[in-house]
Design a protein around this motif. Structure first.
Motif, PDB file in Angstrom:
ATOM      1  N   LEU A   1      63.964  55.060  71.718  1.00  0.00           N
ATOM      2  CA  LEU A   1      62.713  55.670  71.272  1.00  0.00           C
ATOM      3  C   LEU A   1      62.042  56.528  72.353  1.00  0.00           C
ATOM      4  N   LEU A   2      62.472  56.408  73.598  1.00  0.00           N
ATOM      5  CA  LEU A   2      61.801  57.111  74.692  1.00  0.00           C
ATOM      6  C   LEU A   2      61.693  58.621  74.497  1.00  0.00           C
ATOM      7  N   PRO A   3      62.709  59.293  73.959  1.00  0.00           N
ATOM      8  CA  PRO A   3      62.580  60.747  73.784  1.00  0.00           C
ATOM      9  C   PRO A   3      61.432  61.175  72.878  1.00  0.00           C
ATOM     10  N   ILE A   4      60.903  60.256  72.072  1.00  0.00           N
ATOM     11  CA  ILE A   4      59.789  60.627  71.195  1.00  0.00           C
ATOM     12  C   ILE A   4      58.498  59.922  71.597  1.00  0.00           C
ATOM     13  N   CYS A   5      58.488  59.334  72.803  1.00  0.00           N
ATOM     14  CA  CYS A   5      57.298  58.650  73.302  1.00  0.00           C
ATOM     15  C   CYS A   5      56.638  59.517  74.371  1.00  0.00           C
ATOM     16  N   GLU A   6      55.373  59.851  74.184  1.00  0.00           N
ATOM     17  CA  GLU A   6      54.675  60.747  75.103  1.00  0.00           C
ATOM     18  C   GLU A   6      54.222  60.045  76.373  1.00  0.00           C
ATOM     19  N   GLU A   7      54.196  58.737  76.378  1.00  0.00           N
ATOM     20  CA  GLU A   7      53.758  58.010  77.565  1.00  0.00           C
ATOM     21  C   GLU A   7      54.654  56.801  77.788  1.00  0.00           C
ATOM     22  N   GLU A   8      54.735  56.353  79.024  1.00  0.00           N
ATOM     23  CA  GLU A   8      55.592  55.225  79.343  1.00  0.00           C
ATOM     24  C   GLU A   8      55.067  53.953  78.690  1.00  0.00           C
ATOM     25  N   CYS A   9      56.000  53.074  78.406  1.00  0.00           N
ATOM     26  CA  CYS A   9      55.630  51.821  77.754  1.00  0.00           C
ATOM     27  C   CYS A   9      56.428  50.686  78.378  1.00  0.00           C
ATOM     28  N   ASP A  10      55.723  49.780  79.046  1.00  0.00           N
ATOM     29  CA  ASP A  10      56.372  48.599  79.612  1.00  0.00           C
ATOM     30  C   ASP A  10      56.477  47.565  78.493  1.00  0.00           C
ATOM     31  N   ALA A  11      57.488  47.769  77.629  1.00  0.00           N
ATOM     32  CA  ALA A  11      57.523  47.052  76.360  1.00  0.00           C
ATOM     33  C   ALA A  11      58.270  45.732  76.449  1.00  0.00           C
ATOM     34  N   ILE A  12      57.655  44.695  75.936  1.00  0.00           N
ATOM     35  CA  ILE A  12      58.286  43.394  75.793  1.00  0.00           C
ATOM     36  C   ILE A  12      58.041  42.949  74.359  1.00  0.00           C
ATOM     37  N   GLY A  13      59.085  42.433  73.706  1.00  0.00           N
ATOM     38  CA  GLY A  13      58.941  42.037  72.314  1.00  0.00           C
ATOM     39  C   GLY A  13      57.811  41.046  72.116  1.00  0.00           C
ATOM     40  N   GLU A  14      56.856  41.397  71.290  1.00  0.00           N
ATOM     41  CA  GLU A  14      55.690  40.546  71.081  1.00  0.00           C
ATOM     42  C   GLU A  14      55.801  39.677  69.838  1.00  0.00           C
ATOM     43  N   TYR A  15      56.674  40.061  68.897  1.00  0.00           N
ATOM     44  CA  TYR A  15      56.878  39.307  67.669  1.00  0.00           C
ATOM     45  C   TYR A  15      55.546  39.003  66.981  1.00  0.00           C
ATOM     46  N   ALA A  16      54.680  40.002  66.916  1.00  0.00           N
ATOM     47  CA  ALA A  16      53.344  39.806  66.366  1.00  0.00           C
ATOM     48  C   ALA A  16      53.383  39.789  64.840  1.00  0.00           C
ATOM     49  N   TYR A  17      52.703  38.813  64.260  1.00  0.00           N
ATOM     50  CA  TYR A  17      52.655  38.703  62.808  1.00  0.00           C
ATOM     51  C   TYR A  17      52.041  39.951  62.189  1.00  0.00           C
ATOM     52  N   GLN A  18      51.011  40.503  62.808  1.00  0.00           N
ATOM     53  CA  GLN A  18      50.342  41.661  62.237  1.00  0.00           C
ATOM     54  C   GLN A  18      51.280  42.857  62.153  1.00  0.00           C
ATOM     55  N   ASP A  19      52.136  43.012  63.146  1.00  0.00           N
ATOM     56  CA  ASP A  19      53.113  44.097  63.098  1.00  0.00           C
ATOM     57  C   ASP A  19      54.125  43.859  61.980  1.00  0.00           C
ATOM     58  N   PHE A  20      54.562  42.595  61.841  1.00  0.00           N
ATOM     59  CA  PHE A  20      55.457  42.280  60.718  1.00  0.00           C
ATOM     60  C   PHE A  20      54.770  42.590  59.398  1.00  0.00           C
TER      61      PHE A  20
END
Length: 348
Positions: free
Chosen positions: A183-202
Motif C-alpha cells: 500500500l505504500l505507493p498510494i500512502c502520502e505519509e509514513e505509517c508505523d503500522a501494527i495490526g490493531e484488529y479493531a472491531y470498529q474497522d471490521f
C-alpha cells in the motif's frame, strides 16, 4: 498476441459431476446470440427442450429458466450436461465454455485468470506450497481494438503488476508486512503500522460487504453469523486465536493477494485508478481473513483445506461475479474514512 496466465492455468479442467458446488446450479445461465440461434435450429426432442426452457430476461438477453431446485434444466441426475453429451462441448453457450475464466485485453496481451468461485480452481491454488508464476504464451497475430488504452500506459502498469507480485511473494517477511508495503505507493505519509484488529474497522468493512447485492443464500448465512458472533468484546479475541493457531497458513494470504492483484490491477490501463485496485486486493483479503477466523471459531478450533476452498468460493461467488458489487466496494474505498490508506494499513 500474448496469452498471459498464472502457471496453474493449464492444470485446470472441469470435474463435472464430481463438483460439490456445480456452476450449473443456482447461477444465471446466459445464452449468447449465436448459441441462441443454434439452439433454435435444433429439432426433435432436444429442440423441444430448448424451446421450453429458453426465455428473454428483463435486459433483453436470452437465458435458461432454472428448475425449482436451482438446477440448469439440462443438468441430469448424474450432474452432467445433456447439451454437452448430445451435441459436444462446442455447442455450449459462451458463458459455459468460458467459466471459470476471467479475461482482460490490453495492447497485445490477453490476460486470463481462473475464478476462485470454482472449487476446483481454489483446490489447485491452495493445495500448492510454491508461489504462483505468471506465464506468457504466444497466440499469433495482434488484434486491434478501437477502445484499447494508449500504449504508453501499458508498460508502466505491467511493470507495476510485476513488481507488486514480486513484493507479495518475498517470503523473507511475513505477509502482513508485505501487504502494508504493497500500500505504500498510494500512502502520502509514513505509517508505523501494527495490526490493531479493531472491531470498529471490521464493522465498517463488514458494512461495505453487507450492502452488496446478494447472489446466493450462503452469503446471507455468512452475514448472519458475523452479526451474531463478532462483537466489540469478541472480534479481536476470535481473530487472534485463529492467527495464532496451527490452522493458520500465511501462504494462503499471499496466494490471495497475488490472485487479486493479477485479477484486477491491469484494469488500471483503462481507468488509471491503480490505487483503488490495490485497496481492493487488501480489503478483500482482510474480509476473507475475517471469514476464516469465524469459520475456525464455529468449527471448534479447526480449519481444514476444505474450509479454505469453501470460504474463498463463497466470497468469490458473491463479490467477484457482480460488477455492481465490485463498483460498490471501489466507491467505498474512495469515499469512506475507514479506507484511507494510512488507516487501512493499521488494520493489516
Amino acid at each position: 498476441m500474448i496469452l498471459r496466465v498464472p502457471d496453474y492455468y493449464e492444470e485446470f479442467s472441469c470435474i463435472a459431476g464430481e463438483c460439490k458446488h456445480s456452476c450449473c446450479i443456482g447461477w444465471e445461465i446466459d445464452i449468447d446470440e449465436d448459441t441462441y440461434a443454434y439452439y433454435k435450429s435444433i429439432g426433435g426432442a432436444l429442440g423441444e427442450r430448448f424451446a421450453a426452457h429458453m426465455y428473454m430476461t428483463e435486459d433483453n438477453e436470452h437465458s435458461f429458466q432454472l428448475e425449482s431446485n436451482g438446477y440448469c434444466p439440462f443438468l441430469n441426475k448424474d450432474k452432467l450436461c445433456d447439451i454437452c453429451i448430445a451435441l459436444g462441448e462446442e455447442a455450449l453457450s459462451e458463458v459455459c465454455t468460458e467459466y471459470p475464466r476471467f479475461s482482460i485485453e490490453y495492447g497485445n496481451v490477453l490476460q486470463k485468470c481462473l475464478s476462485l468461485s470454482c472449487e476446483e480452481v481454489a483446490r489447485i491454488l491452495f493445495f500448492r506450497e510454491t508461489p504462483v508464476g505468471i506465464v506468457d504464451h504466444p497466440m499469433g497475430d495482434d488484434i486491434s481494438d478501437a477502445d484499447e488504452p494508449e500504449d504508453e500506459w501499458i508498460p508502466a502498469i505491467e511493470q507495476m503488476q510485476k513488481q507488486a507480485i514480486a513484493l507479495l511473494q518475498d517470503r523473507s517477511r511475513d505477509i502482513w508486512t508485505r501487504m502494508r508495503e504493497y500500500l505504500l505507493p498510494i500512502c502520502e505519509e509514513e505509517c508505523d503500522a501494527i495490526g490493531e484488529y479493531a472491531y470498529q474497522d471490521f464493522k465498517s468493512r463488514y458494512q461495505t460487504f453487507a450492502e452488496m447485492e446478494t447472489l446466493d443464500e450462503e452469503w446471507e448465512i455468512v452475514k448472519a453469523q458475523m452479526e451474531e458472533y463478532y462483537t466489540e468484546k469478541t472480534y479481536s479475541a476470535i481473530l487472534q486465536q485463529y492467527l495464532q493457531s496451527p490452522a493458520y497458513r500465511e501462504s494462503d494470504y499471499e496466494q490471495l493477494m497475488v490472485y487479486f492483484t493479477f485479477r484486477y490491477l491491469m484494469n488500471a490501463v483503462y481507468d488509471y485508478d491503480a490505487a483503488s485496485y490495490r485497496k481492493l486486493a487488501v480489503v478483500f483479503t482482510l474480509f476473507i481473513r475475517d471469514m476464516d477466523a469465524l469459520r475456525y471459531h464455529l468449527n471448534g478450533g479447526c480449519y481444514t483445506r476444505d474450509d479454505r476452498v469453501d470460504v474463498v468460493r463463497i466470497f468469490s461467488k458473491e463479490v467477484e461475479h457482480s460488477e455492481e458489487n465490485i463498483e460498490l466496494a471501489r466507491e467505498a474505498f474512495l469515499f469512506e474514512e475507514v479506507y484511507e490508506t494510512k488507516r487501512l494499513m493499521r488494520q493489516i
